[in-house]
Motif scaffolding. Structure first.
Motif, PDB file in Angstrom:
ATOM      1  N   VAL A  63       9.681 -14.743 -10.315  1.00 30.77           N
ATOM      2  CA  VAL A  63      10.178 -14.270  -9.029  1.00 30.77           C
ATOM      3  C   VAL A  63       9.551 -12.912  -8.756  1.00 30.77           C
ATOM      4  O   VAL A  63       9.302 -12.118  -9.676  1.00 30.77           O
ATOM      5  CB  VAL A  63      11.727 -14.183  -9.025  1.00 30.77           C
ATOM      6  CG1 VAL A  63      12.223 -13.222 -10.088  1.00 30.77           C
ATOM      7  CG2 VAL A  63      12.256 -13.775  -7.661  1.00 30.77           C
ATOM      8  N   ASP A  64       9.240 -12.651  -7.505  1.00 35.09           N
ATOM      9  CA  ASP A  64       8.673 -11.371  -7.084  1.00 35.09           C
ATOM     10  C   ASP A  64       9.549 -10.805  -5.973  1.00 35.09           C
ATOM     11  O   ASP A  64      10.263 -11.551  -5.285  1.00 35.09           O
ATOM     12  CB  ASP A  64       7.242 -11.571  -6.591  1.00 35.09           C
ATOM     13  CG  ASP A  64       6.508 -10.252  -6.430  1.00 35.09           C
ATOM     14  OD1 ASP A  64       7.001  -9.241  -6.971  1.00 35.09           O
ATOM     15  OD2 ASP A  64       5.450 -10.235  -5.774  1.00 35.09           O
ATOM     16  N   ALA A  65       9.504  -9.485  -5.803  1.00 35.94           N
ATOM     17  CA  ALA A  65      10.321  -8.810  -4.795  1.00 35.94           C
ATOM     18  C   ALA A  65       9.421  -8.003  -3.878  1.00 35.94           C
ATOM     19  O   ALA A  65       8.604  -7.203  -4.348  1.00 35.94           O
ATOM     20  CB  ALA A  65      11.356  -7.904  -5.463  1.00 35.94           C
ATOM     21  N   THR A  66       9.536  -8.238  -2.577  1.00 38.68           N
ATOM     22  CA  THR A  66       8.828  -7.462  -1.562  1.00 38.68           C
ATOM     23  C   THR A  66       9.873  -6.708  -0.750  1.00 38.68           C
ATOM     24  O   THR A  66      10.803  -7.329  -0.205  1.00 38.68           O
ATOM     25  CB  THR A  66       8.004  -8.377  -0.640  1.00 38.68           C
ATOM     26  OG1 THR A  66       7.111  -9.159  -1.434  1.00 38.68           O
ATOM     27  CG2 THR A  66       7.201  -7.571   0.361  1.00 38.68           C
ATOM     28  N   PHE A  67       9.725  -5.411  -0.674  1.00 38.21           N
ATOM     29  CA  PHE A  67      10.751  -4.577  -0.036  1.00 38.21           C
ATOM     30  C   PHE A  67      10.316  -4.156   1.360  1.00 38.21           C
ATOM     31  O   PHE A  67       9.118  -4.017   1.647  1.00 38.21           O
ATOM     32  CB  PHE A  67      11.026  -3.338  -0.896  1.00 38.21           C
ATOM     33  CG  PHE A  67      11.639  -3.668  -2.227  1.00 38.21           C
ATOM     34  CD1 PHE A  67      13.011  -3.779  -2.370  1.00 38.21           C
ATOM     35  CD2 PHE A  67      10.833  -3.896  -3.339  1.00 38.21           C
ATOM     36  CE1 PHE A  67      13.578  -4.103  -3.590  1.00 38.21           C
ATOM     37  CE2 PHE A  67      11.390  -4.220  -4.566  1.00 38.21           C
ATOM     38  CZ  PHE A  67      12.761  -4.326  -4.690  1.00 38.21           C
ATOM     39  N   TYR A  68      11.317  -3.946   2.222  1.00 42.22           N
ATOM     40  CA  TYR A  68      11.099  -3.507   3.591  1.00 42.22           C
ATOM     41  C   TYR A  68      12.043  -2.353   3.891  1.00 42.22           C
ATOM     42  O   TYR A  68      13.135  -2.256   3.313  1.00 42.22           O
ATOM     43  CB  TYR A  68      11.345  -4.657   4.577  1.00 42.22           C
ATOM     44  CG  TYR A  68      10.503  -5.878   4.289  1.00 42.22           C
ATOM     45  CD1 TYR A  68       9.202  -5.971   4.748  1.00 42.22           C
ATOM     46  CD2 TYR A  68      11.017  -6.927   3.528  1.00 42.22           C
ATOM     47  CE1 TYR A  68       8.417  -7.083   4.459  1.00 42.22           C
ATOM     48  CE2 TYR A  68      10.241  -8.037   3.248  1.00 42.22           C
ATOM     49  CZ  TYR A  68       8.942  -8.114   3.713  1.00 42.22           C
ATOM     50  OH  TYR A  68       8.182  -9.206   3.429  1.00 42.22           O
ATOM     51  N   ALA A  69      11.614  -1.507   4.817  1.00 40.02           N
ATOM     52  CA  ALA A  69      12.400  -0.314   5.155  1.00 40.02           C
ATOM     53  C   ALA A  69      13.231  -0.548   6.395  1.00 40.02           C
ATOM     54  O   ALA A  69      12.843  -1.301   7.294  1.00 40.02           O
ATOM     55  CB  ALA A  69      11.473   0.876   5.369  1.00 40.02           C
ATOM     56  N   SER A  70      14.392   0.104   6.435  1.00 43.76           N
ATOM     57  CA  SER A  70      15.188   0.113   7.660  1.00 43.76           C
ATOM     58  C   SER A  70      14.481   0.994   8.678  1.00 43.76           C
ATOM     59  O   SER A  70      13.861   2.006   8.319  1.00 43.76           O
ATOM     60  CB  SER A  70      16.590   0.658   7.387  1.00 43.76           C
ATOM     61  OG  SER A  70      17.290  -0.182   6.509  1.00 43.76           O
ATOM     62  N   PRO A  71      14.534   0.642   9.968  1.00 43.45           N
ATOM     63  CA  PRO A  71      13.844   1.457  10.975  1.00 43.45           C
ATOM     64  C   PRO A  71      14.463   2.843  11.080  1.00 43.45           C
ATOM     65  O   PRO A  71      15.677   3.019  10.965  1.00 43.45           O
ATOM     66  CB  PRO A  71      14.031   0.655  12.264  1.00 43.45           C
ATOM     67  CG  PRO A  71      15.233  -0.189  12.032  1.00 43.45           C
ATOM     68  CD  PRO A  71      15.241  -0.511  10.572  1.00 43.45           C
ATOM     69  N   VAL A  72      13.604   3.845  11.278  1.00 37.65           N
ATOM     70  CA  VAL A  72      14.046   5.233  11.461  1.00 37.65           C
ATOM     71  C   VAL A  72      13.972   5.544  12.943  1.00 37.65           C
ATOM     72  O   VAL A  72      12.904   5.477  13.552  1.00 37.65           O
ATOM     73  CB  VAL A  72      13.163   6.208  10.651  1.00 37.65           C
ATOM     74  CG1 VAL A  72      13.590   7.642  10.907  1.00 37.65           C
ATOM     75  CG2 VAL A  72      13.226   5.872   9.172  1.00 37.65           C
TER      76      VAL A  72
END
Length: 686
Positions: A386-395
């Motif tokens: 399994v791999d994890a790709t992260f995303y940011a909450s909009p600023v």
């Protein structure tokens, strides 16, 4: 002049008059009655051996595969004498004794006229003759099968072992253009094996034509073969494990040619087991306040409401950020080292993988100078499963006039972008399908006819077709996390149903095709583009067109008894209930359908129709087919195996899976006595 001398002269004159003077290597047609055995043949005095009868059976199926070499007869000899081909002549004479052929049977031979050619024919045929092309062997095996020869007999006749015969037999079913390209050297044997893995012969023919035209590329074949294939090399399989997959009802099948990894026959089972194993990772990330997505790959864009992480410039980081990233990298390397060498299917490795994924999250967070992580996408990967790709909450940027107010608002945890809904899991009941005593070919034929019947019923019910179309769009656009845009404005792929080169059935899908042909003519006459043309139709016509288009997109055919499509069958049952499907309204079993059944199965059909007639026991196969077809037409009867309305509930499926050993379904494919064995799925370790 003796009669034999006259016959010899007559035969020689006939050949000379049609082809000119005799010459070495000339191919001629010789009457069996005019073919003798030359006394100079090295084995002239040897008796008939036991294998000559087997060779005679081979010739009955495929003819004489290798031409005998003959010379013109002399004096009291027969018109032509075999220098090479003694056993082939014996086999032909045995067929003559059996009454299968007569003395006028024509044998294609190669002529040796000069002394040098005759001497070479006596001692060098096995070393100097060009070898038989594999394509010819493949065609011969196809002929043997049509003559109902079993694998053992074919292997003995051709000098191959059983496995080689099974492999070559699989190639006998490819489109003739494929073998033509192979014989001309445009395709390799390995590429022909790739063609054999493509079920659609129309695609085979189209691609083989490119090879014949001289612009074939191997990647075109690989793309077709690999499309939709899931193998044990899928990263999910190593993470789930063969034991866990098999215990959940998953099956494997080995590649007949031994060139490709074992195929996963139940990818839905594999996906469900993989998702179950990553459930602790999902819960851990949710506890950290992240929105969790699960997808087949890392994707090409951020989910709606989130942003792709920006590029990290090391020089712009603060000392605290640099330290945090260094510590995270150390944790990642230590975790990978701990996982390396261990079996990913073991439960003991899960905490180690979770620690690595958490370290990846800390590494991503430390690279953000503003804002914080908001979402993570979990996808299959080889190293960890399994791999994890992260995303940011909009600023959000605050306005200068009321910056304090906006800043307070966006610092409020309650104003964070709402967490997206969890991907919906579709409930798929496992259909209970009786395959005992049913061959793969018969199973495919039955599901083919049943598909065509449901196409006809759905095309007559626009309301049901609308429900099916909207449901499909709902699955694609609402229930899946990632659906990528193609070239069309609507992300919906569609293809009309077909089974190889078989034409549409006139009373079933052929009726629907005819309607669409008429609409195509109207469209061409209108001069409009498709959207404008559809918009110009009256509502009723538009709905009818919708029903026809949705209907021809159905595909419920199953090529093998071991490839039951449970999800598709569950939807077929729902569709049949929606449109009140009744196959007998349009069609009853005809000769084409009934001919693929055995006599026992035909008699069973009569029993189901409650037909009692003492004459049926003595009928031949074709007579019995006609009798069953007539009885079915009189009663407007169709076999229950062609109905989609009977499907197992999830509870029934669980009970069936618990009560039925895993090997039962495979055992149902076992051939009857004298039939060739078909490739069986590989066993799965418990």
């Amino acid at each position: 002049m003796s009669k034999s001398r006259i016959a010899s002269a007559t035969a020689a004159a006939a050949v000379a008059s049609s082809t000119g003077p005799f010459r070495d290597g000339q191919q001629i047609q010789v009457r069996l009655g005019d073919l003798g055995l030359a006394p100079e043949n090295l084995r002239f005095d040897e008796p008939v051996d036991d294998d000559v009868a087997q060779m005679a059976d081979t010739m009955t199926a495929a003819g004489v595969l290798i031409e005998p070499i003959v010379r013109p007869g002399r004096k009291t000899e027969q018109p032509f004498m075999a220098l090479d081909g003694r056993r082939r002549r014996m086999a032909l004479l045995l067929r003559l004794e059996r009454g299968e052929i007569d003395e006028d049977y024509r044998v294609t031979c190669k002529l040796a006229v000069s002394k040098a050619a005759q001497a070479a024919a006596l001692v060098l045929p096995n070393t100097e003759r060009a070898p038989v092309h594999v394509a010819a062997v493949i065609l011969a095996i196809g002929k043997f099968r049509k003559a109902r020869m079993d694998t053992e007999a074919i292997a003995k006749a051709l000098g191959y072992d059983r496995l080689d015969i099974r492999r070559l037999e699989a190639l006998a079913g490819v489109h003739p253009k494929v073998l033509d390209a192979f014989r001309q050297g445009r395709l390799t044997l390995k590429q022909v094996r790739g063609f054999a893995r493509i079920s659609d012969q129309a695609q085979q023919a189209e691609l083989a034509q490119t090879a014949l035209d001289g612009h074939f590329h191997d990647y075109q074949l690989r793309n077709l073969v690999d499309a939709g294939q899931v193998t044990v090399e899928d990263p999910r399989f190593a993470f789930v494990g063969a034991g866990r997959y098999g215990a959940a009802g998953g099956r494997l099948t080995a590649d007949l040619f031994g060139e490709m990894p074992d195929s996963v026959l139940d990818p839905d089972v594999l996906e469900a087991q993989w998702r179950a194993r990553i459930a602790p990772f999902v819960a851990a990330f949710k506890d950290k306040g992240l929105a969790v997505y699960v997808g087949a790959d890392a994707g090409f864009r951020a989910p709606d409401g989130f942003e792709t992480l920006p590029y990290v410039y090391h020089g712009d980081l603060s000392p605290a950020q640099k330290t945090a990233r260094a510590l995270a990298r150390e944790r990642i390397e230590a975790g990978r080292d701990a996982v390396r060498g261990q079996a990913l299917e073991d439960d003991a490795v899960l905490p180690l993988i979770q620690e690595v994924l958490a370290a990846f999250g800390d590494l991503a967070q430390a690279g953000l100078s503003r804002g914080e992580l908001g979402a993570v996408l979990l996808s299959p990967a080889p190293a960890l499963g399994v791999d994890a790709t992260f995303y940011a909450s909009p600023v959000m940027e605050a306005d200068e006039d009321d910056g304090d107010e906006d800043e307070d608002a966006f610092n409020d945890d309650d104003e964070r972008a709402p967490e997206p809904p969890e991907p919906a899991e579709l409930i798929t009941p496992r259909a209970v399908v009786t395959v005992e005593g049913v061959s793969h070919a018969l199973h495919e034929a039955r599901t083919d006819w049943a598909t065509r019947g449901l196409i006809r019923d759905l095309a007559d019910d626009p309301g049901a077709a609308l429900t099916v179309l909207v449901a499909q769009l709902f699955k694609l656009l609402a229930l899946k996390s990632h659906v990528y845009q193609g070239e069309s404005a609507l992300s919906l792929k569609a293809a009309g149903y077909c089974r190889g080169t078989l034409p549409p059935h006139p009373a079933l899908d052929g009726e629907v095709r005819g309607r669409l042909d008429a609409r195509r003519a109207d469209y061409l006459a209108s001069g409009l583009r498709p959207i404008a043309f559809v918009d110009s139709l009256a509502h009723g016509e538009k709905m009818a067109l919708l029903a026809e288009l949705v209907a021809v997109g159905l595909d419920l055919r199953e090529a093998r008894t071991s490839l039951v499509r449970h999800g598709a069958r569950a939807e077929a049952a729902e569709i049949a209930a929606l449109c009140g499907a009744n196959l007998s309204v349009h069609w009853t079993p005809d000769a084409a359908f009934l001919a693929v059944h055995s006599k026992t199965q035909l008699l069973t059909m009569l029993a189901e129709m409650e037909v009692e007639d003492a004459r049926v026991a003595g009928l031949k196969k074709d007579e019995l087919v006609a009798f069953v077809a007539e009885a079915a037409a009189e009663r407007r009867w169709t076999p229950s195996v062609l109905s989609w309305t009977v499907a197992a509930t999830p509870q029934e499926a669980e009970t069936s899976a618990a009560d039925t050993p895993q090997g039962d379904e495979l055992a149902a494919d076992a051939p009857a006595a004298g039939e060739a064995a078909e490739p069986m799925p590989a066993p799965i370790a418990a």
